[in-house]
Design a protein around this motif. Structure first.
Motif, short mmCIF file in Angstrom:
data_model
loop_
_atom_site.label_atom_id
_atom_site.label_comp_id
_atom_site.label_asym_id
_atom_site.label_seq_id
_atom_site.Cartn_x
_atom_site.Cartn_y
_atom_site.Cartn_z
N SER A 1 0.84 -1.19 0.00
CA SER A 1 0.00 0.00 0.00
C SER A 1 0.88 1.25 0.00
CB SER A 1 -0.91 0.01 1.23
OG SER A 1 -0.12 0.09 2.42
N TYR A 2 0.26 2.39 -0.30
CA TYR A 2 1.04 3.63 -0.31
C TYR A 2 1.55 4.00 1.09
CZ TYR A 2 2.48 8.41 -1.24
OH TYR A 2 3.21 9.56 -1.35
N PRO A 3 0.74 3.90 2.15
CA PRO A 3 1.29 4.20 3.49
C PRO A 3 2.46 3.30 3.88
CG PRO A 3 -1.11 4.24 3.55
CD PRO A 3 -0.72 3.69 2.22
N LEU A 4 2.41 2.02 3.48
CA LEU A 4 3.51 1.11 3.80
C LEU A 4 4.77 1.52 3.01
CD1 LEU A 4 4.60 -1.31 5.28
CD2 LEU A 4 3.59 -2.81 3.54
N TYR A 5 4.59 1.95 1.78
CA TYR A 5 5.73 2.47 1.00
C TYR A 5 6.38 3.64 1.72
CZ TYR A 5 7.71 5.99 -2.13
OH TYR A 5 8.49 6.97 -2.66
N VAL A 6 5.57 4.57 2.24
CA VAL A 6 6.11 5.75 2.94
C VAL A 6 6.88 5.32 4.19
CG1 VAL A 6 5.50 7.87 4.15
CG2 VAL A 6 4.33 7.27 2.02
N ASP A 7 6.35 4.32 4.90
CA ASP A 7 7.05 3.83 6.10
C ASP A 7 8.44 3.31 5.76
OD1 ASP A 7 4.92 4.44 7.73
OD2 ASP A 7 4.01 2.44 7.58
N VAL A 8 8.53 2.48 4.71
CA VAL A 8 9.83 1.91 4.33
C VAL A 8 10.75 3.00 3.79
CG1 VAL A 8 10.99 0.19 2.89
CG2 VAL A 8 8.74 -0.31 3.86
N ARG A 9 10.21 3.91 3.01
CA ARG A 9 11.01 4.98 2.42
C ARG A 9 11.63 5.87 3.48
NH1 ARG A 9 7.64 9.62 -0.27
NH2 ARG A 9 7.40 10.00 1.98
N ASP A 10 10.86 6.21 4.51
CA ASP A 10 11.31 7.21 5.48
C ASP A 10 12.11 6.63 6.64
OD1 ASP A 10 10.00 9.01 3.90
OD2 ASP A 10 8.23 9.18 5.20
N ILE B 1 -4.71 6.23 -1.83
CA ILE B 1 -3.50 6.74 -1.18
C ILE B 1 -3.51 6.55 0.33
CG2 ILE B 1 -2.15 8.83 -0.75
CD1 ILE B 1 -2.79 9.70 -3.60
N PRO B 2 -4.58 6.87 1.06
CA PRO B 2 -4.51 6.72 2.52
C PRO B 2 -4.79 5.29 3.01
CG PRO B 2 -6.60 7.68 1.91
CD PRO B 2 -5.83 7.53 0.64
N ARG B 3 -5.17 4.38 2.13
CA ARG B 3 -5.65 3.07 2.57
C ARG B 3 -4.51 2.07 2.72
NH1 ARG B 3 -10.79 1.36 -0.98
NH2 ARG B 3 -10.58 -0.42 0.45
N ARG B 4 -4.42 1.48 3.92
CA ARG B 4 -3.43 0.44 4.17
C ARG B 4 -3.93 -0.95 3.79
NH1 ARG B 4 1.12 1.34 7.13
NH2 ARG B 4 1.38 3.44 7.99
N ASP B 5 -5.21 -1.08 3.52
CA ASP B 5 -5.76 -2.39 3.21
C ASP B 5 -5.76 -2.68 1.70
OD1 ASP B 5 -7.65 -0.42 2.71
OD2 ASP B 5 -9.33 -1.79 2.96
#
Length: 549
Positions: free
Chosen positions: A155-164, A299-303
């Motif tokens: 998901s997009y939020p998980l991408y942001v977590d790994v990126r940051d 974009i905001p959805r983790r599911d």
């Protein structure tokens, strides 16, 4: 060494000049020797005769000089090339039959190798592609899943977590499938188009370290939701849709009724970017998804997992370090959002299927995994075809050698050694192989495109860059040399085994002698048996392959 190489090249391409220098050098030595005799009171005419006697045979001296300088072998090869060209020109049916037969085998191999090279071997046209790593499944470029979190695509939020939260990558981008889009261009009254597009993070081009041919690429601002949508075009699409008109930069297109501005056009070399085997006509920032498809609002959805991840290793960081760090960061980010049964199931999945981190110099591709087995089977099939072709050509060469037994006998009687006779046959084979290799390469480029068009269908589902490159040329050269060794070895060995005494005693039809008849029966019969055996394998394999395909 360089001086010696230059001399041998001159001996090959400027033989008259080199021979003149050799004559001048010998004349100089003779004149100096004659001057010594003249100074001792000998008549000048007699002095030159004595100088020649003291010097030795001029022709023998020239031959020894050529041998010492390595030009004798070059001259013999040049002579054999000239003779071979005359001989093959006088037998056009044999020449055409051999060249076309070899071109079939070589062309089939090169055509298929061009597909293998473009899909499975070629690295991305970006700086230092060997530093790129994929996180998850590099074949999941078109996947989407709603429900429990995935790790092959995220998901997009998980991408942001790994990126940051990682310190092993200098940059990490996300790339996701767009799905169907209705695109219309300003001033166009036609029906909406449906180009192939991708949603990418704003750092997509910067992580790949590429710049636009025209205009610009995306920047950090394009990652913010609410910004005016922009688009970057693929070069081929730019040429096909806009005819290469540079005024496209700044033009407006409507995507699902929403205005978007074209800000750049990528270079032709960039092609479809990091996606190999399928067309990409344009790229949009991921933030534009919320505008183009407000109902989905991914974009905001983790599911909802729908993005594949690619990063560039930071300076000094190894793949092993990335394999240790990145899966731990991603797993920790997922666990922070799960509880109860979902957390237990996720931990069990991680125990059986850990998160993949691997080098991605060849990019991402769903087609690579899809076609790998079929291409491997086809490659084996065309290799068998090439073996049959080489056996066929070898038989033709042997038959021609039998007809030239009188010629080989005369040449051996005049002083030609076995090595020189073998060299003549191999030289003729090299000319035939070179012509077949060139023809096969031309045919392969057309055949590869035809095969790709057949696989792709009218909707361009599969696209590959089949342009000529150094690796393809090297493969063609190596394959041509391999074929030469296969089909010319037996005829060359036979040419060097002429029984001179028996052949000179023989006459008429029996000139070839008993040994030639025995050799003809054993070698040619064996080659025929090999051809039949391989042909049977090909017939059965082709039937199975056609049904499988």
């Amino acid at each position: 060494m360089l001086k010696d190489i230059r001399y041998r090249l001159r001996a090959m391409f400027r033989r008259g000049s080199v021979e003149q220098e050799l004559d001048d050098e010998i004349r100089f030595h003779l004149e100096r020797e004659a001057e010594k005799y003249v100074r001792s009171g000998v008549d000048p005419a007699d002095a030159m005769r004595r100088a020649r006697l003291a010097f030795g045979g001029v022709d023998n001296t020239k031959e020894e000089s050529r041998e010492a300088r390595g030009t004798a072998r070059i001259e013999s090869i040049v002579q054999d090339l000239r003779y071979s060209m005359r001989s093959l020109r006088h037998q056009p049916h044999f020449t055409v039959a051999v060249v076309l037969t070899l071109a079939l085998g070589i062309g089939a191999n090169v055509a298929l190798y061009s597909l293998v090279d473009a899909l499975m071997l070629r690295t991305l046209p970006v700086p230092q592609p060997e530093r790129l790593v994929s996180i998850g499944d590099p074949a999941a470029v078109n996947q989407r899943w709603s429900g429990s979190p995935e790790t092959d695509y995220v998901s997009y939020p998980l991408y942001v977590d790994v990126r940051d939260h990682n310190n092993v990558l200098s940059g990490l981008y996300a790339n996701g499938s767009v799905g169907d889009l209705d695109v219309t261009f300003a001033g166009a009254a036609d029906e909406p188009e449906h180009p192939e597009a991708r949603f990418v993070s704003g750092n997509f081009f910067s992580v790949l370290q590429v710049s636009a041919e025209l205009g610009r690429t995306f920047g950090p601002d394009e990652d913010r939701v609410g910004q005016n949508p922009v688009a970057v075009l693929n070069y081929d699409y730019f040429q096909r849709r806009f005819g290469g008109n540079r005024s496209v930069i700044g033009s407006v297109l409507r995507v699902n009724g929403v205005r978007a501005t074209v800000v750049g056009v990528m270079s032709k070399q960039f092609g479809s970017g990091d996606i190999v085997g399928q067309p990409v006509d344009m790229w949009f920032p991921i933030a534009a998804e919320a505008v183009f498809k407000p109902r989905a609002d991914l974009i905001p959805r983790r599911d909802v997992s729908w993005l594949v991840l690619v990063g560039r290793l930071a300076p000094g960081v190894t793949l092993e370090q990335a394999k240790t760090t990145l899966p731990a960061i991603e797993a920790r980010a997922v666990r922070a959002t799960l509880a109860g049964t979902q957390l237990v199931e996720f931990n069990e999945d991680m125990a059986h299927k850990p998160i993949r981190v691997e080098l991605a110099p060849r990019g991402l591709s769903a087609r690579r995994e899809q076609y790998a087995r079929a291409l491997s089977v086809l490659m084996i099939a065309v290799i068998l075809v090439t073996l049959v072709v080489c056996a066929n050509v070898s038989n033709l060469m042997l038959a021609r050698g039998l007809a030239r037994t009188r010629e080989m006998t005369v040449r051996m009687a005049l002083g030609a050694g076995q090595g020189r006779l073998m060299q003549q046959v191999i030289t003729e084979g090299a000319l035939l192989a070179a012509a077949a290799g060139a023809l096969g390469l031309v045919a392969a480029m057309a055949g590869g495109r035809l095969l790709l068009a057949t696989v792709s269908g009218p909707d361009r589902r599969t696209t590959l860059d089949l342009t000529m490159n150094a690796r393809l040329l090297c493969f063609t050269g190596g394959l041509t040399l391999f074929c030469l060794l296969l089909f010319a070895l037996a005829p060359a060995v036979r040419a060097g085994r002429v029984d001179l005494a028996a052949a000179l005693r023989a006459s008429g039809r029996n000139l070839s002698g008993a040994r030639s008849r025995i050799g003809r029966c054993s070698t040619m019969t064996l080659l025929v048996a090999v051809q039949i055996a391989l042909a049977m394998v090909l017939v059965v394999g082709s039937g199975l392959l056609a049904r499988s395909m």
